[in-house]
Structures are given as structure tokens and as C-alpha cells.
Design an enzyme around this catalytic site. Structure first.
Site, PDB file in Angstrom:
ATOM      1  N   ASP A 220      34.798  64.827 110.608  1.00  0.00           N
ATOM      2  CA  ASP A 220      35.613  63.659 110.644  1.00  0.00           C
ATOM      3  C   ASP A 220      35.301  63.137 111.986  1.00  0.00           C
ATOM      4  O   ASP A 220      35.424  63.512 113.057  1.00  0.00           O
ATOM      5  CB  ASP A 220      36.920  63.964 110.410  1.00  0.00           C
ATOM      6  CG  ASP A 220      37.654  62.607 110.383  1.00  0.00           C
ATOM      7  OD1 ASP A 220      37.623  61.563 109.479  1.00  0.00           O
ATOM      8  OD2 ASP A 220      38.591  62.475 111.044  1.00  0.00           O
ATOM      9  N   GLU A 270      23.953  81.616 111.491  1.00  0.00           N
ATOM     10  CA  GLU A 270      24.394  82.907 111.491  1.00  0.00           C
ATOM     11  C   GLU A 270      24.581  83.489 110.153  1.00  0.00           C
ATOM     12  O   GLU A 270      24.353  84.396 109.608  1.00  0.00           O
ATOM     13  CB  GLU A 270      25.519  83.238 112.376  1.00  0.00           C
ATOM     14  CG  GLU A 270      25.265  83.095 113.891  1.00  0.00           C
ATOM     15  CD  GLU A 270      26.267  83.508 114.762  1.00  0.00           C
ATOM     16  OE1 GLU A 270      27.358  83.988 114.107  1.00  0.00           O
ATOM     17  OE2 GLU A 270      26.551  83.077 115.800  1.00  0.00           O
TER      18      GLU A 270
END
Length: 563
Positions: A220, A270
């Protein structure tokens, strides 16, 4: 409630780069489906609706904020980034939703709100209880006021929702003290992203939800977060009023934002390494020009920047062509793909925006919305669909003042930018409110009232009517998934008559849209593969879009974009 349909088989996007041409359905949770009878949609309602969305043909969903919040801005004022607000459920229900999405092969994106938090967030409450210059205040944008006694705001920056962007606090001794900055409302204090505690905290937030299986995040206020170091100085541009998608330059589009994005991309990598399923970062980047929105779309930064250019384009063939060309060209060389949006939770719905008030029922706005949908689904890149657009819902433009909840209205007194009209709870079934939205049909009062004319747009009737917009989306999405010409790739414009837009995807998929009101000769002979309205062979009626598979030799212009 509606009886949800069984799932149709569809080819799942299991590749690591699934996001490049994905179709994501934006779920505004509080207006989607209410499982408890309190008039507010919830996570259990989203879970119940997943088979329906899978049948529609989407690849994933993006959830509006469901975190604990005072709801001053309906969840975009987050008090706890690690939990679920009780009005929406709890973490156990979220885990059930993730399990259901995994079984259906539906990706799940969360809305993360990093520019600001709620004034009820524990860190901000600690900041209010701490003295000026403290470590607790350094996490936010606190500064002294201007004038002899600091009685005036540090500068005349205005908030995106109206009014000043500064609020003064009362210190522990009872005296008026420092001011804090907020791009939106005073209940949404801005984080200080130059303080290392803040990015470290958001690393933990992202990992918390990634550990629960989410596929990525919609960020956002993607152009926010980093502010100019001296916020108390004068803004570069001063003005009295800003729209909700704008802000003063000192608080918008600072280059330090890119450092944050690279850090988040590393976190997502990751998790991708562990299972080869790429986690997605999508930025809500409201900036003046499309080219500015691509700055953050790089191999090490955002995967996607939401493009609002098509959403804001007027109904005009030349404008649509210019916008589409600019977005594709700006994305070329970034390593990303374009994103296409016609509706979202902040803008007037297409049926109304393209010219039809719901009480007029002329059919023009609805026809244009259907044509725009088919055009969008033919474009290269990813697509974002806002809940209810597949039903052809018009904007609810006559909500009484006393039911409006948008902070824009309460801060400005104006209805001109109020967003409640596109957030009215969805109609699922029946002929009277709450139209299957709530499990308690007798006593539930939806949080925003549904108009009686919603009975013409209920989902169960749309499923029966094979000519409905729902079926146009369904057929378009499934063809998009099965045809090699669609998805990623190039687009070649065709020479067309005035008011007609035409292009080729791949070698043989032709899409044409008649933006005028009078019929024109079709670009391809024969019956269309799919059309937004009645489309006899050889004719393209006004306010209509169609797809053809053409075996004839065509002489399009050079390709735009590519992958």
C-alpha cells in the site's frame, strides 16, 4: 447464501514465474461474504467463496487489510501487523483459508501497509508517552512546530485525505508539544523509515506471514515510506487540496524507497529458494506518469507496479491506444510485465465511469464495461480484477451522508472523492437485501446498505445467464489460460477505422474494440471466438469488443514490448 459452484478444471500456473501473466482477484474482505451474520465480511467468508473464484478462472487473490485496527480507514490503520482483527476472524481461520487456497491452487497476496500505522499501535502509544527526542519518537515523524512558540504546523503540507498533514500532541505534563506527520489522517501516523528499527520490524512482519504460506504482498502507498530528511522545511510545491493518490513531494517518491524494496526482495528470495515458488511484491505506485512507476520495477526490487493508467483513461480509442503503448514500452527492459486494472476499491466502477447511472439503465455504460473487460484480458502481462466487476456492478452513487464511512468525506465534507460507493457488500443471491451476503438473512444489516436494484446483479442469476458479464469474464479467463497467443508476449497494432482499436497477439489472435456507437466492418471475417455483445459475422457493433483467430495474412505495425 448462494450455493457455490463446483470448480472447473483449468491449467494451474505452477511455474516459478507464475506472476508475469497472472490474473489476481482483489477481495475487499469486509464486503465479500459474511459468515457470522454481523453484516461485515470475514476470512471464513473468503474461504467459502474460493471455489467460486477458482471457477471464474483467477490465479490468485489479494486480500485487503484484516489486521487488528480501530477501522478509521477500514483496516489501513493497522494496530497490530501480526494478527487478525476479531471482526474478520483469527489466525486459526487465516490458516484454514491458506489451506483451502493451497488445495485449489489459488495464490494469496496480503495487503501490507508500511507508510503508516494506527495511532493505537503500541509503538505510537509509547511515542506519545515518551519525551521529545526519545528513541520511541524517532520511529515516527515527530518535529517541533513553527512560529515563536511552536504553535503552528512545521509547514503547510496537506494530507491526501484533506486537511493538514500535521497533528499536535499533548505532552505528559499537559502542555501542547510536538507535531507528528501523517500523509493521510491523524489516526494514521507515518513511520520514519530512516530509523533502522522500522525496516527491521517490517522484515519480521513479512517473515511472519510468509511463514504462514502467503504468496506475496501488495504494498500500500508504494511511493511513500521514505520522506525527505527535513520534513519541517517548506514543501517543494504548496497547494490547498490533494487527491487521495497524491502527496507533497517531500513525502512522496523519495529514492530511499528503492533500498526498502531491495531489502524486501531479498527476504522473498529466501522463501523462493526453499520451494522454487516465487513470492510476489506488487507496489501500489500512484505517481503522475507511468514511467515513474517503473523505476521501482527491477530484478532486485518490485515484481509488479500496479498501473492505474487504464483505470483513469476516458472511453476513447486514441487514449486507450496511447496508454497501452506507453505502459508496455515503459516496462520493456525492466524484467517485469505490465499490469492492467479497470476497477479497484478506491475508484468509481467502470459501468458508471463509462457513462451510466444505475437508475438510467441505458445500457451504454454496461456495454462499454463489457468491451473494456475483453480488451483488458487480451493485453500482455498481468490483470487485477476488483470484486464485483465480473457482475457488472455500477457504482452506488446515492448513499446517504449519514451512512458514509470514508475518512475523505469526514475530513473534507465533500462527496467528490468518496470511495464507499464501490465498496458496498456484494450481492450473491435472492431478491432483497442482504442478497445472500450475510449468513443471517433476516437480521443482518450490511455495514453499507445495499440498494434494491442490486437484485439485478446477484451472482446466482449471473451464473445461470450465459450472456452475463460473469460468463464473459469466465470464458475470457479460460481462453486466456489455454491459448498460447495470450499471456506474455508482444502486441502489434492494426490499422483501423476511426473509433476502432485493433491489435494482434501472437500470430493469429485478433482483438478489436469499437469505441463508437455505430457499427463498423469487422477486422476479420467470420464469427468471433468471443465477443462482449451480439457480434454478427463481418460486423463490429458499437461499444463492443471481440476476439478472432485469423488465418489470413495481416500487416500489423511493429510489435510493442515483449518478454
Amino acid at each position: 447464501m448462494i450455493t457455490l459452484p463446483a470448480d472447473d478444471p483449468v491449467s494451474p500456473k505452477r511455474t516459478p514465474r507464475w506472476w508475469r501473466d497472472a490474473v489476481i482477484y482483489q477481495v475487499y474482505v469486509r464486503s465479500f461474504l459474511d459468515s457470522t451474520g454481523d453484516g461485515i465480511g470475514d476470512l471464513a467468508g473468503v474461504r467459502a467463496g474460493l471455489p467460486h473464484l477458482k471457477k471464474l478462472g483467477v490465479d490468485g487473490i489479494s486480500l485487503s487489510p484484516f489486521y487488528p485496527s480501530p477501522q478509521h480507514d477500514h483496516g489501513y490503520d493497522v494496530a497490530d501487523y501480526y494478527n487478525v482483527d476479531p471482526i474478520f476472524g483469527d489466525l486459526a481461520e487465516f490458516d484454514l483459508l491458506m489451506g483451502a487456497a493451497l488445495r485449489l491452487d489459488v495464490r494469496v497476496l496480503l495487503d501490507i501497509v508500511p507508510n503508516h500505522c494506527s495511532s493505537k499501535h503500541p509503538w505510537f502509544r509509547e511515542a506519545l508517552a515518551s519525551p521529545p527526542g526519545s528513541a520511541a519518537r524517532a520511529r515516527f515523524q515527530f518535529t517541533d512546530g513553527s512560529g515563536p512558540n511552536g504553535d503552528q504546523p512545521p509547514n503547510d503540507c496537506h494530507a491526501a485525505f484533506g486537511g493538514p498533514a500535521w497533528t499536535r500532541v499533548t505532552e505528559k505534563d499537559g502542555r501542547l508539544g510536538q507535531w507528528y506527520h501523517h500523509v493521510f489522517t491523524s489516526e494514521q501516523p507515518d513511520w520514519n523509515w530512516r530509523n533502522p528499527e522500522v525496516p527491521a520490524e517490517f522484515d519480521r512482519v513479512l517473515r511472519f506471514w510468509l511463514d504462514r504460506g502467503v504468496d506475496g504482498f501488495r504494498i500500500d502507498t508504494g511511493a511513500g515510506r521514505a520522506k525527505r530528511p527535513d520534513l519541517s522545511g517548506p514543501p517543494k510545491v504548496q497547494s490547498e487540496v490533494h487527491t487521495r493518490d497524491s502527496g507533497d513531494p517531500p513525502t512522496w517518491s523519495q529514492m530511499e524507497v528503492r533500498d526498502v524494496l531491495r531489502r524486501w526482495r531479498t527476504v522473498c528470495k529466501e522463501y523462493t529458494v526453499s520451494d522454487s515458488r516465487e513470492r510476489l511484491l506488487v507496489g501500489e505506485v500512484s505517481v503522475p506518469a507511468a514511467r515513474e512507476g517503473t523505476r521501482d520495477v527491477r530484478i532486485e526490487e518490485l515484481h509488479h507496479a500496479l498501473s492505474f493508467d487504464l483505470l483513469s483513461a476516458p472511453w476513447n480509442a486514441d487514449t486507450f491506444r496511447d496508454v497501452i503503448s506507453a505502459v508496455i514500452q515503459d516496462m520493456a527492459g525492466t524484467g517485469s510485465t505490465a499490469t492492467w486494472i479497470l476497477n479497484n476499491h478506491d475508484q468509481v466502477r467502470t459501468v458508471t465511469r463509462y457513462g451510466e447511472h444505475p437508475t438510467q439503465n441505458s445500457g451504454l455504460g454496461a456495454a462499454r464495461a463489457r468491451a473494456a473487460a475483453l480488451l483488458m484480458l487480451a493485453l500482455p502481462g498481468a490483470t487485477y480484477i476488483y470484486q464485483g466487476e465480473e457482475l457488472g456492478l455500477p457504482e452506488v452513487v446515492d448513499l446517504p451522508d449519514d451512512v458514509l464511512t470514508d475518512p475523505i468525506f469526514h475530513r473534507t465534507g465533500s462527496r467528490s472523492h468518496v470511495r464507499d460507493g464501490c465498496r458496498v457488500p456484494l450481492p450473491w443471491s435472492g431478491r432483497t437485501p442482504p442478497f445472500g451476503f450475510s449468513s443471517d438473512a433476516e437480521n443482518a444489516r450490511p455495514w453499507l446498505p445495499q440498494p434494491e436494484w442490486f437484485s439485478e446483479y446477484v451472482t446466482d442469476q449471473a451464473l445461470i445467464d450465459t450472456g452475463s458479464l460473469w460468463h464473459l469474464y469466465h470464458n475470457g479467463l479460460h481462453l486466456r489460460s489455454s491459448l498460447n497467443q495470450l499471456g506474455e508476449g508482444t502486441l502489434r497494432w492494426l490499422d483501423t477505422p476511426q473509433d476502432v482499436l485493433g491489435f494482434v497477439r501472437g500470430d493469429s489472435l485478433v482483438c478489436a474494440v469499437n469505441f463508437g456507437t455505430l457499427p463498423t466492418p469487422a477486422l476479420v471475417s467470420g464469427t468471433p471466438l468471443l465477443a462482449s455483445g451480439q457480434c454478427p459475422a463481418g460486423v463490429l457493433p458499437g461499444s463492443t469488443a471481440a476476439w478472432w483467430i485469423s488465418d489470413s495474412a495481416m500487416t500489423p505495425a511493429p510489435p510493442v514490448g515483449g518478454s
